[in-house]
Enzyme design. Structure first.
Site, PDB file in Angstrom:
ATOM      1  N   ARG A   1      -0.286  -3.268  10.664  1.00  0.00           N
ATOM      2  CA  ARG A   1      -1.466  -2.239  11.390  1.00  0.00           C
ATOM      3  C   ARG A   1      -1.560  -2.805  12.750  1.00  0.00           C
ATOM      4  NH1 ARG A   1      -5.967  -3.803   7.657  1.00  0.00           N
ATOM      5  NH2 ARG A   1      -4.638  -5.391   7.101  1.00  0.00           N
TER       6      ARG A   1
ATOM      7  N   CYS B   1       2.536  -0.998  -2.262  1.00  0.00           N
ATOM      8  CA  CYS B   1       1.611  -0.161  -1.653  1.00  0.00           C
ATOM      9  C   CYS B   1       0.292  -0.074  -2.541  1.00  0.00           C
ATOM     10  CB  CYS B   1       2.063   1.336  -1.466  1.00  0.00           C
ATOM     11  SG  CYS B   1       0.984   2.496  -0.767  1.00  0.00           S
TER      12      CYS B   1
ATOM     13  N   LYS C   1       9.871  -5.271  -1.407  1.00  0.00           N
ATOM     14  CA  LYS C   1       8.482  -5.734  -0.861  1.00  0.00           C
ATOM     15  C   LYS C   1       7.200  -5.713  -1.956  1.00  0.00           C
ATOM     16  CE  LYS C   1       5.653  -4.966   3.047  1.00  0.00           C
ATOM     17  NZ  LYS C   1       4.105  -4.703   2.727  1.00  0.00           N
TER      18      LYS C   1
END
Length: 338
Positions: free
Chosen positions: A229, A102, A141
């Site tokens: 997204r 992130c 991730k």
């Protein structure tokens, strides 16, 4: 593709973890529309350990949405270990994922998420701590590196594999890029081609269509792709991708209340209405609408409507299901104009 004993099929497509987006209702809808596996919102390890109610609520999982992944983030190996154990006990997810990617300031700036790319020894300590603390498969991730001067993913992938993780998702950008510029899949391809790596590699970044997904599988050989997204206001992208990648189309008639042909404009409007109803059922009318209307306002289905701005504002102001559905219904004739 397999993660331990979890068989995810050929060329699976995953719903990316996204804060304030991938709640239980949205995850279920995406699974119904073809996502092979879905990820939770970001779950803060510190908040889990302190039993913050809003964070514990993120562990709500339904059997219908499985296989499901709970993703945790933090910068302390002990807190991450304890959080993983809480997740395993309370949510019983199919996989626990660690967020090392992130880029937003409130997370990376505190040394969490992609902030850990500046402290790889700590990142690896966290990974080892989590892997050793639970029986559930653990994955991670991350990104290519902190910036273009520190593209560390090829080495980091091997190091993470050595900690015992069972799959790795790579977003093809650096932290410095945030979500700007094009995702670079060349390094993802190089990681996948590394003969020393035996864990599945999942590619992420700029998958915005069925053709994009097909191209990434063909060009990089990744085991799976992840969509983020592009799902906003378009959860049917998973069916579009599934149908492109497989010989037989995915059957979705049982999940969407619509008489319109699947993937037609009218059917897509009915999918959006289904999303509203599922969100309201999960929370309540006011908060459920609040949570989902950003998807409606961002949906590409409305792009062809002249002066959509006023309708978009009306959607964002609607506070009842009836009012919101009235607005959606006004778009049908507009979307069918030549």
């Amino acid at each position: 593709m397999q993660i331990r004993h979890l068989n995810l099929g050929d060329r699976p497509v995953f719903l990316a973890p996204m804060e304030d987006v991938t709640d239980a209702a949205f995850r279920l809808l995406c699974r119904q529309l073809g996502a092979s596996m879905v990820y939770s919102e970001f779950v803060a390890a510190d908040a889990l350990v302190r039993e913050i109610p809003s964070t514990l609520n993120k562990l709500t999982v339904s059997d219908e949405e499985r296989p499901v992944v709970i993703q945790i983030y933090g910068k302390d190996p002990i807190a991450m270990r304890d959080a993983a154990q809480i997740v395993e006990e309370r949510a019983r997810p199919d996989v626990i994922d660690m967020n090392f990617g992130c880029p937003v300031k409130k997370i990376a700036g505190k040394g969490c998420g992609s902030g850990l790319l500046q402290n790889v020894p700590l990142l690896l300590d966290i990974a080892r701590s989590v892997v050793q603390s639970v029986k559930t498969p653990v994955t991670a991730k991350t990104r290519l590196g902190w910036d273009s001067e520190h593209l560390i993913i090829e080495t980091l992938a091997e190091q993470l594999q050595d900690t015992g993780i069972e799959a790795l998702t790579i977003h093809g950008r650096t932290r410095a890029q945030m979500y700007n510029g094009e995702a670079d899949w060349s390094l993802i391809r190089q990681v996948k081609a590394n003969p020393r790596l035996h864990i599945p590699i999942i590619g992420n970044g700029d998958i915005a269509s069925a053709d994009d997904a097909h191209q990434r599988f063909e060009e990089t050989g990744v085991d799976a792709v992840m969509v983020g997204r592009a799902t906003f206001g378009r959860p049917w992208i998973f069916k579009e991708i599934y149908d492109r990648l497989h010989e037989a189309p995915l059957a979705v008639d049982n999940f969407i209340a619509s008489d319109a042909p699947v993937l037609s404009t009218d059917w897509k409007l009915d999918v959006l209405k289904t999303q509203v109803l599922q969100s309201v059922a999960r929370i309540d009318e006011r908060r459920g609408i609040l949570h989902v209307r950003r998807h409606l306002a961002a949906s590409p289905i409305f792009k062809g409507i002249p002066d959509f701005k006023q309708l978009r504002i009306a959607m964002l102001r609607a506070d009842t299901v009836d009012a919101l559905f009235d607005i959606i219904e006004t778009t049908r004739p507009l979307l069918h104009k030549d």
